[in-house]
Design an enzyme around this catalytic site. Structure first.
Site, PDB file in Angstrom:
ATOM      1  N   ASP A  34      10.371  10.777  -5.947  1.00 29.30           N
ATOM      2  CA  ASP A  34       9.615  10.325  -4.782  1.00 29.30           C
ATOM      3  C   ASP A  34       8.477  11.295  -4.514  1.00 29.30           C
ATOM      4  O   ASP A  34       8.592  12.492  -4.810  1.00 29.30           O
ATOM      5  CB  ASP A  34      10.534  10.236  -3.553  1.00 29.30           C
ATOM      6  CG  ASP A  34      10.008   9.272  -2.504  1.00 29.30           C
ATOM      7  OD1 ASP A  34      10.500   8.113  -2.471  1.00 29.30           O
ATOM      8  OD2 ASP A  34       9.119   9.654  -1.748  1.00 29.30           O
ATOM      9  N   TYR A 150      -1.594  -6.545  -3.598  1.00 30.13           N
ATOM     10  CA  TYR A 150      -0.155  -6.559  -3.909  1.00 30.13           C
ATOM     11  C   TYR A 150       0.163  -7.662  -4.915  1.00 30.13           C
ATOM     12  O   TYR A 150       0.850  -7.437  -5.920  1.00 30.13           O
ATOM     13  CB  TYR A 150       0.638  -6.760  -2.622  1.00 30.13           C
ATOM     14  CG  TYR A 150       2.137  -6.656  -2.773  1.00 30.13           C
ATOM     15  CD1 TYR A 150       2.775  -5.422  -2.674  1.00 30.13           C
ATOM     16  CD2 TYR A 150       2.918  -7.783  -2.999  1.00 30.13           C
ATOM     17  CE1 TYR A 150       4.156  -5.315  -2.801  1.00 30.13           C
ATOM     18  CE2 TYR A 150       4.298  -7.690  -3.127  1.00 30.13           C
ATOM     19  CZ  TYR A 150       4.905  -6.459  -3.025  1.00 30.13           C
ATOM     20  OH  TYR A 150       6.271  -6.365  -3.153  1.00 30.13           O
TER      21      TYR A 150
END
Length: 255
Positions: A34, A150
């Site tokens: 992450d 997206y």
């Protein structure tokens, strides 16, 4: 099944963490990658409390140099399974869509999976086993307004997956894309709020009239459903399932 080393990008929360929990409970070693190291470490601690073997890794998936050096960074661990999950969202009509934000979505959700696969594929080939699982979306196969970047990234992910599947047909490496409809995560919660503003309706109306309206099942997808499908793809029974868009959509795309 032999336990695998599984790297999950964006694994500190949402779908990524849900998949991490599901696969970790099966005995696999989870590497939570992450951009937020503190969040990755907290996620790893949560997994440790469930007796899951987990490691935190700080990783900016858009940093090509850091991604390319992953095999050296992780050594002696070799990644058996790569789950390209990292993602963000921005909801806006194209006329108002900031160009830098458009580029950021493409970099995180389309370019990064290619760079990560490029870095980790050689070891998978060498050991003649690998699974690359891309987390797409129902928006990999259909479109919705106000999500041009997206939708473009998720559609592109299918083309990338098919191409890489063709290139890995000579070994036990598969490349597939999981395409869930809306999963109730913080990312989706933010989308609900943004869609309410964009469409000038209430958040409940966004859920009822936009998000769940096309779904015959009228329900959000459970993270466990996505995790279970990922788990199946790791098995020998799935060794000839490759280049597929596996849609979990409550019947949305049947129309």
């Amino acid at each position: 099944m032999e336990n695998k080393n599984i790297l999950i990008t964006g694994g500190a929360s949402g779908i990524g963490f849900g998949i991490a929990e599901h696969l970790g409970r099966l005995g696999h070693h989870i590497i939570i990658a992450d951009i937020n190291l503190a969040a990755a470490e907290l996620a790893s601690i949560k997994l440790h409390k469930e007796n899951i073997k987990a490691t935190a890794l700080e990783l900016d998936v858009t940093n090509a140099i850091n991604v390319a050096s992953l095999p050296q960074t992780l050594a002696p661990i070799t990644i058996d399974v790569l789950i390209n999950n990292a993602g963000i969202q921005h909801v806006s009509k194209l006329e108002d869509f900031p160009s830098h934000k458009w580029q950021q979505l493409i970099d995180i959700m389309l370019v990064a999976p290619a760079l990560l696969s490029q870095a980790l594929l050689p070891a998978m080939r060498h050991q003649n086993y690998g699974r690359i699982i891309n987390i797409g979306s129902v928006h990999s196969v259909i479109a919705s307004p106000f999500k041009s970047a997206y939708v473009a990234a998720k559609h592109g992910l299918l083309g990338f997956s098919k191409t890489l599947a063709l290139e890995t047909g000579d070994c036990d490496v598969t490349v597939n894309t999981l395409c869930p409809a809306y999963v109730k995560t913080p990312l989706v919660e933010n989308q609900i709020a943004a869609q309410a503003i964009e469409n000038d309706i209430s958040e409940q109306e966004v859920v009822d009239k936009i998000m769940l309206a096309p779904m015959p099942k009228k329900a959000f997808i459970d993270i466990e459903e996505v995790g279970a499908l990922a788990a199946f793809l790791l098995t020998d029974a799935a060794k000839n399932i490759t280049a597929q868009a596996l849609v979990i959509d409550g019947g949305w795309t049947a129309r």
